[in-house]
Design a protein around this motif. Structure first.
Motif, PDB file in Angstrom:
ATOM      1  N   GLU A  14       0.841  -1.198   0.000  1.00 50.17           N
ATOM      2  CA  GLU A  14       0.000   0.000   0.000  1.00 50.17           C
ATOM      3  C   GLU A  14       0.876   1.248   0.000  1.00 50.17           C
ATOM      4  O   GLU A  14       1.445   1.631   1.024  1.00 50.17           O
ATOM      5  CB  GLU A  14      -0.901   0.001   1.229  1.00 50.17           C
ATOM      6  N   ARG A  16       1.824   4.885   0.322  1.00 51.60           N
ATOM      7  CA  ARG A  16       1.268   6.040   1.014  1.00 51.60           C
ATOM      8  C   ARG A  16       1.597   7.331   0.266  1.00 51.60           C
ATOM      9  O   ARG A  16       0.757   8.205   0.129  1.00 51.60           O
ATOM     10  CB  ARG A  16       1.815   6.119   2.440  1.00 51.60           C
ATOM     11  N   THR A  17       2.841   7.424  -0.198  1.00 44.77           N
ATOM     12  CA  THR A  17       3.268   8.636  -0.880  1.00 44.77           C
ATOM     13  C   THR A  17       4.295   8.296  -1.944  1.00 44.77           C
ATOM     14  O   THR A  17       5.140   7.418  -1.737  1.00 44.77           O
ATOM     15  CB  THR A  17       3.920   9.623   0.117  1.00 44.77           C
ATOM     16  N   TRP A  18       4.240   8.971  -3.079  1.00 46.10           N
ATOM     17  CA  TRP A  18       5.280   8.860  -4.086  1.00 46.10           C
ATOM     18  C   TRP A  18       6.227  10.043  -3.951  1.00 46.10           C
ATOM     19  O   TRP A  18       5.804  11.198  -3.889  1.00 46.10           O
ATOM     20  CB  TRP A  18       4.684   8.858  -5.492  1.00 46.10           C
ATOM     21  N   HIS A  49      -0.999   9.770 -10.093  1.00 45.43           N
ATOM     22  CA  HIS A  49      -1.621   9.619  -8.779  1.00 45.43           C
ATOM     23  C   HIS A  49      -1.483  10.907  -7.975  1.00 45.43           C
ATOM     24  O   HIS A  49      -0.758  10.953  -6.984  1.00 45.43           O
ATOM     25  CB  HIS A  49      -0.976   8.459  -8.011  1.00 45.43           C
ATOM     26  N   ASP A  51      -3.171  12.298  -5.795  1.00 48.34           N
ATOM     27  CA  ASP A  51      -3.509  12.251  -4.375  1.00 48.34           C
ATOM     28  C   ASP A  51      -2.372  11.719  -3.513  1.00 48.34           C
ATOM     29  O   ASP A  51      -2.365  11.907  -2.302  1.00 48.34           O
ATOM     30  CB  ASP A  51      -4.740  11.357  -4.150  1.00 48.34           C
ATOM     31  N   LEU A  52      -1.427  11.028  -4.140  1.00 48.15           N
ATOM     32  CA  LEU A  52      -0.364  10.368  -3.376  1.00 48.15           C
ATOM     33  C   LEU A  52       0.977  11.075  -3.512  1.00 48.15           C
ATOM     34  O   LEU A  52       2.002  10.562  -3.083  1.00 48.15           O
ATOM     35  CB  LEU A  52      -0.210   8.915  -3.857  1.00 48.15           C
ATOM     36  N   HIS A  53       0.984  12.247  -4.103  1.00 46.52           N
ATOM     37  CA  HIS A  53       2.246  12.935  -4.329  1.00 46.52           C
ATOM     38  C   HIS A  53       2.788  13.572  -3.065  1.00 46.52           C
ATOM     39  O   HIS A  53       2.045  14.138  -2.277  1.00 46.52           O
ATOM     40  CB  HIS A  53       2.066  14.050  -5.367  1.00 46.52           C
TER      41      HIS A  53
END
Ligand SMILES: [Zn+2]
Length: 73
Positions: A14, A16-18, A49, A51-53
């Motif tokens: 999963e 969380r952040t890229w 993505h 939202d995950l940046h």
């Protein structure tokens, strides 16, 4: 770019952040150390993505490369 995972770690899968990393280093542009086993992707996927940046990495990265392939339209 390299993934940062939640408390369960890489095994959870999963993301969380890229973050943006340079070459094979495990330290993101924002200074965060990432797991050497974390998934990596080409930076051309950065816009997929939002939202995950990592916002810090995004700001630094876009200052260097303001014209991403997906923004040409
Ligand atoms: Zn970052």
């Amino acid at each position: 770019m390299r993934a940062e995972y939640g408390p369960a770690g890489v095994a959870s899968g999963e993301v969380r952040t890229w973050h943006i990393v340079r070459g094979d280093t495990t330290v993101a542009m924002c200074g965060r150390e990432l797991d050497p086993g974390a998934e990596t992707r080409d930076a051309s996927h950065w816009t997929e993505h939002p939202d995950l940046h990592c916002h810090s990495c995004g700001a630094l990265f876009l200052r260097e490369a303001p014209y991403l392939p997906s923004e040409h339209e």
